[in-house]
Each structure stands twice: as structure tokens, then as C-alpha cells.
Design a protein around this motif. Structure first.
Motif, PDB file in Angstrom:
ATOM      1  N   TYR A   1      53.087  33.990  70.808  1.00  0.00           N
ATOM      2  CA  TYR A   1      53.802  32.743  71.053  1.00  0.00           C
ATOM      3  C   TYR A   1      55.306  32.991  70.960  1.00  0.00           C
ATOM      4  N   TYR A   2      56.005  32.498  71.959  1.00  0.00           N
ATOM      5  CA  TYR A   2      57.453  32.644  72.036  1.00  0.00           C
ATOM      6  C   TYR A   2      58.112  31.272  72.093  1.00  0.00           C
ATOM      7  N   CYS A   3      59.311  31.182  71.529  1.00  0.00           N
ATOM      8  CA  CYS A   3      60.100  29.977  71.752  1.00  0.00           C
ATOM      9  C   CYS A   3      61.359  30.354  72.543  1.00  0.00           C
ATOM     10  N   ALA A   4      61.833  29.389  73.281  1.00  0.00           N
ATOM     11  CA  ALA A   4      63.036  29.567  74.082  1.00  0.00           C
ATOM     12  C   ALA A   4      63.896  28.322  73.957  1.00  0.00           C
ATOM     13  N   ALA A   5      65.201  28.505  74.097  1.00  0.00           N
ATOM     14  CA  ALA A   5      66.143  27.394  73.976  1.00  0.00           C
ATOM     15  C   ALA A   5      67.080  27.385  75.170  1.00  0.00           C
ATOM     16  N   ASP A   6      67.387  26.196  75.645  1.00  0.00           N
ATOM     17  CA  ASP A   6      68.308  26.084  76.778  1.00  0.00           C
ATOM     18  C   ASP A   6      68.998  24.729  76.731  1.00  0.00           C
ATOM     19  N   ARG A   7      70.264  24.710  77.135  1.00  0.00           N
ATOM     20  CA  ARG A   7      71.027  23.461  77.138  1.00  0.00           C
ATOM     21  C   ARG A   7      70.987  22.745  78.473  1.00  0.00           C
ATOM     22  N   ASP A   8      70.505  23.436  79.496  1.00  0.00           N
ATOM     23  CA  ASP A   8      70.586  22.877  80.841  1.00  0.00           C
ATOM     24  C   ASP A   8      69.191  22.661  81.406  1.00  0.00           C
ATOM     25  N   ILE A   9      68.469  21.733  80.790  1.00  0.00           N
ATOM     26  CA  ILE A   9      67.105  21.436  81.209  1.00  0.00           C
ATOM     27  C   ILE A   9      67.053  20.031  81.802  1.00  0.00           C
ATOM     28  N   THR A  10      66.465  19.906  82.979  1.00  0.00           N
ATOM     29  CA  THR A  10      66.358  18.594  83.614  1.00  0.00           C
ATOM     30  C   THR A  10      65.325  17.739  82.904  1.00  0.00           C
ATOM     31  N   THR A  11      64.108  18.257  82.786  1.00  0.00           N
ATOM     32  CA  THR A  11      63.047  17.565  82.062  1.00  0.00           C
ATOM     33  C   THR A  11      62.268  18.592  81.253  1.00  0.00           C
ATOM     34  N   VAL A  12      61.607  18.122  80.212  1.00  0.00           N
ATOM     35  CA  VAL A  12      60.815  19.059  79.408  1.00  0.00           C
ATOM     36  C   VAL A  12      59.638  19.599  80.205  1.00  0.00           C
ATOM     37  N   GLN A  13      59.123  18.797  81.118  1.00  0.00           N
ATOM     38  CA  GLN A  13      58.028  19.284  81.956  1.00  0.00           C
ATOM     39  C   GLN A  13      58.506  20.431  82.829  1.00  0.00           C
TER      40      GLN A  13
END
Length: 129
Positions: A94-106
Motif C-alpha cells: 500500500y502506497y500513499c501519494a499527495a498532490d495539491r493539484d487534484i480536480t476531484t478525488v475520484q
């Protein structure tokens, strides 16, 4: 050092529970969307659950809906994935990722190979009988 660190993986029997943590180091997660992804042996990486940074909108893959819960504690700079009723099909890294430029969580969860700002190193979850 700017990084995400996952923890909480391990061995569990079917029906058991684990809570994964994704902690940020060197930056604050407040405005980042976070996604949990997993990759099983011989399979492609898939999106499991994602949460937005602003209003905590959440998304779950159908395979985990009703069993997994994603949450964030900005005071602790950490995002969690509570996993209940685990089955052998949940065995994966399992990996997590982070981003500030996401349109929707889907949209984030539907792009497991996305070039996100940060990726963690992964934590192994093994469900065995």
C-alpha cells in the motif's frame, strides 16, 4: 527532507483489521489531496481511497467500500486508512501519494500511476489464513 512515510502494515488473518498511516515530513498536508493505492504481486497498481485537502471529500474503490475508511488529522499531519474485514484479496503493498493539484478525488484514485507531488515508499499488508 520532504517525504511521505507509510506505516501500519503487517500480517493479519481474514476478517481482521489494520490501520495504515501516511505521515508527511518537511511539509504540511493541509492543502494536499491524499490517495491510497495498492499493488498486489503480478497486478497493476490500483486506487483504493482518496481524500481531498480542502473539504475532506472522499472516494472509495468498489472493492473496499464499506470496509475501509480514509480520514485525515491535519494537526498530526497524517492521513489514515482504517481497513476492516480484510480478506486475502487485500494483500498488497500500500502506497500513499499527495498532490495539491487534484480536480476531484475520484480522478486521483483513477490514476494510480499519476505524477503526484509526493509518493511514500509503501507498506506491506498480508492477509493469510
Amino acid at each position: 527532507q520532504l517525504q511521505l512515510v507509510e506505516s501500519g502494515g503487517g500480517l493479519v488473518q481474514p476478517g481482521g483489521s489494520l490501520r495504515l498511516s501516511c505521515a508527511a515530513s518537511g511539509f504540511t498536508l493541509d492543502y494536499y489531496a491524499i490517495g491510497w493505492f495498492r499493488q498486489a504481486p503480478g497486478k497493476e497498481r490500483e486506487g483504493v481511497s482518496c481524500i481531498s485537502g480542502s473539504d475532506a471529500n472522499t472516494y472509495y474503490a468498489d472493492s473496499v467500500k464499506g470496509r475501509f475508511t480514509i480520514s485525515r488529522d491535519n494537526a498530526k499531519n497524517t492521513v489514515y486508512l482504517q481497513m476492516n474485514r480484510l480478506g486475502p484479496e487485500d494483500t498488497a503493498v500500500y502506497y500513499c501519494a499527495a498532490d495539491r493539484d487534484i480536480t476531484t478525488v475520484q480522478s486521483m484514485c483513477s490514476r494510480p500511476g499519476g505524477f503526484y507531488d509526493y509518493w511514500g515508499q509503501g507498506t506491506q499488508v498480508t492477509v493469510y489464513s
